[in-house]
Design a protein around this motif. Structure first.
Motif, PDB file in Angstrom:
ATOM      1  N   THR A   1       0.858  -1.186   0.000  1.00 55.28           N
ATOM      2  CA  THR A   1       0.000   0.000   0.000  1.00 55.28           C
ATOM      3  C   THR A   1       0.890   1.230   0.000  1.00 55.28           C
ATOM      4  OG1 THR A   1      -0.074   0.214   2.402  1.00 55.28           O
ATOM      5  CG2 THR A   1      -1.757  -1.199   1.385  1.00 55.28           C
ATOM      6  N   LEU A   2       0.307   2.372  -0.310  1.00 51.54           N
ATOM      7  CA  LEU A   2       1.064   3.610  -0.264  1.00 51.54           C
ATOM      8  C   LEU A   2       1.561   3.888   1.147  1.00 51.54           C
ATOM      9  CD1 LEU A   2       2.115   6.091  -1.731  1.00 51.54           C
ATOM     10  CD2 LEU A   2      -0.120   7.185  -1.361  1.00 51.54           C
TER      11      LEU A   2
ATOM     12  N   ASN B   1      -5.351  -5.870  -3.697  1.00 49.53           N
ATOM     13  CA  ASN B   1      -4.702  -4.546  -3.629  1.00 49.53           C
ATOM     14  C   ASN B   1      -4.518  -3.896  -5.000  1.00 49.53           C
ATOM     15  OD1 ASN B   1      -2.359  -5.911  -4.623  1.00 49.53           O
ATOM     16  ND2 ASN B   1      -1.024  -4.486  -3.510  1.00 49.53           N
TER      17      ASN B   1
ATOM     18  N   GLU C   1      -4.307  -0.188  -5.182  1.00 51.79           N
ATOM     19  CA  GLU C   1      -3.119   0.488  -4.647  1.00 51.79           C
ATOM     20  C   GLU C   1      -1.981   0.550  -5.654  1.00 51.79           C
ATOM     21  OE1 GLU C   1      -2.393   1.890  -1.617  1.00 51.79           O
ATOM     22  OE2 GLU C   1      -4.436   1.621  -0.887  1.00 51.79           O
TER      23      GLU C   1
ATOM     24  N   LYS D   1      -1.094   3.943  -7.221  1.00 54.72           N
ATOM     25  CA  LYS D   1      -0.578   4.853  -6.195  1.00 54.72           C
ATOM     26  C   LYS D   1       0.892   4.539  -5.896  1.00 54.72           C
ATOM     27  CE  LYS D   1      -5.103   4.953  -3.886  1.00 54.72           C
ATOM     28  NZ  LYS D   1      -5.821   4.588  -2.637  1.00 54.72           N
TER      29      LYS D   1
END
Length: 455
Positions: free
Chosen positions: A105-106, A134, A137, A140
């Motif tokens: 994730t970011l 995910n 994500e 990102k």
């Protein structure tokens, strides 16, 4: 010609297509010129490499588990990057596991960057991860600067990084193709592994390497490679097979490349140096997944390097606290799977390559240029060429040394290379023209965190 800040002169300077006498001119951290050895301007610092030493691009290692944050007791940015510098490595790419949180994730990437800040002796870039659910994500993470994405097709060994199925890949790969991002794959499928493990006695301690080898059959890799070739062809997503060990899958890879599938592959020093027949009982420091296979398999991997089916050799440095290797119990099935070798890739590979008649230029392709190309850093890293960062290692290809704990700078010293006599010792390592390692001494910590936007 721009006046350099530094000139490195050597009789064996490795450029992209040759090796010979030259001067490497460094200005403001970049290589500004490569000239004949007598062409040295006045009023600049000169480093003489010596007649016996090789001046080569700093190594690029795109498969390193740094484990920080969350498992810094296994390894961390400070210890790993010092070990890398001592081995002539100037750029590494951190895997999205086994840190907590994983880089899926970011927020996970931000935690990773915060943990790394101010600790790195060399440059560090980052992989993102693909796990079930995910896909939202991925863009990102890509925009934030990861160099690509990794997935596992089998349990990763840690619960924070879940393996994907074909269904998950069919969701994620079109998005990665849209982004232009590479998917790197731990290519073992669980089916053949589960079938092999069912044939062992329940609760039996596997203390022989042959017992362990039977639990990770070649079929697990072969079927996984076949799947990734098919999905890569269907989705137009660039695929890279990590730490490949099964020679049986090489014809598939060779044919896929010839037919235009965007697929590359790497292997690791331990698959090219060790052989299953030689691993002692209970020696769990040799455990890794996929496993080290037989001698005949090893030689086929070398042939695949020669013909380009395998593109590069990276460390897959995957350390853990020594107690997790269960060395006293000698249980291969329950011990952590991973080999510590970040500092040793150059001498292990040179010792093996030299005896097979390979050249230093081929070594530089496998250890420097090809890994840099994989992660899109080839305009800055992996070559002694005008415009590239002045990332350079000076090493003695004839210097033998015995691997001992006092020489190892990884956080933990347990490694299957312990006691081995290797050839090819790093003498000086330069990062953007600044010396970071000099004959056993660490001079400065100047590493940068490389994100695609600024790398």
């Amino acid at each position: 010609m721009e006046r350099p800040d530094l000139v490195i002169r050597g009789s064996q300077v490795v450029t992209q297509n040759s090796i010979g006498p030259a001067c490497v001119h460094v200005s403001q951290g970049r290589i500004s010129a490569i000239t004949a050895p007598e062409e040295i301007p006045s009023n600049c610092e000169i480093i003489e490499a010596g007649k016996r030493s090789v001046v080569m691009p700093g190594l690029v290692d795109t498969h390193v588990h740094l484990n920080e944050p969350g498992r810094t007791g296994w390894e961390g940015f400070a210890t790993a990057t010092r070990a890398a510098a001592a081995g002539g490595v100037t750029t590494i790419v951190d895997m999205p596991l086994n840190s907590i949180p994983a880089t899926t994730t970011l927020d996970g990437l931000k935690a990773k960057l915060e943990a790394a800040s101010g600790k790195c002796s060399i440059d560090v870039a980052f992989w993102g991860g693909v796990v079930p659910g995910n896909t939202g994500e991925l863009a990102k993470l890509w925009e934030a600067g990861v160099v690509g994405f990794k997935c596992f097709l089998v349990h990763s060994g840690v619960d924070e990084f879940t393996n994907v199925t074909e269904k998950d890949l069919r969701e994620a790969m079109p998005e990665l193709a849209r982004l232009g991002a590479t998917l790197i794959v731990h290519a073992e499928l669980p089916g053949p592994i589960e079938a092999a493990c069912c044939q062992t006695s329940d609760g039996e301690i596997e203390r022989t390497y042959d017992d362990f080898l039977r639990t990770r059959p070649r079929a697990a890799e072969n079927e996984a490679v076949e799947l990734m070739i098919r999905l890569g062809r269907e989705n137009g997503c660039r695929v890279h097979i990590v730490h490949h060990s099964s020679a049986d899958a090489l014809p598939m890879l060779r044919e896929a490349k010839a037919s235009g599938v965007a697929i590359t592959a790497e292997t690791c020093p331990h698959y090219l140096h060790f052989a299953a027949e030689e691993i002692p009982d209970r020696a769990t420091e040799f455990k890794c997944c996929p496993p080290i296979r037989e001698r005949e398999n090893r030689e086929q991997l070398w042939d695949a390097l020669l013909d380009g089916t395998i593109d590069m050799v990276v460390s897959d440095h995957s350390p853990c606290p020594p107690e997790m290797k269960l060395r006293e119990r000698g249980d291969f099935l329950k011990a952590w799977g991973g080999i510590s070798s970040l500092q040793l890739r150059l001498p292990v590979m040179w010792a093996e390559a030299k005896q097979r008649g390979f050249t230093i230029n081929q070594l530089a392709e496998w250890l420097c240029a090809a890994p840099a190309t994989l992660v899109g850093l080839n305009r800055r890293k992996g070559a002694i060429a005008v415009g590239c960062d002045a990332d350079i290692v000076i090493w003695n290809p004839n210097q033998e040394f015995r691997v001992s704990p006092s020489l190892i700078h990884h956080r933990h010293k347990l490694t299957p290379y312990a006691g081995e006599v290797l050839r090819g010792l790093a003498e000086k390592t330069f990062l953007r023209g600044q010396i970071v390692y000099d004959g056993g001494e660490f001079v400065s910590s100047r590493g940068k965190l490389i994100l695609r936007a600024n790398g």
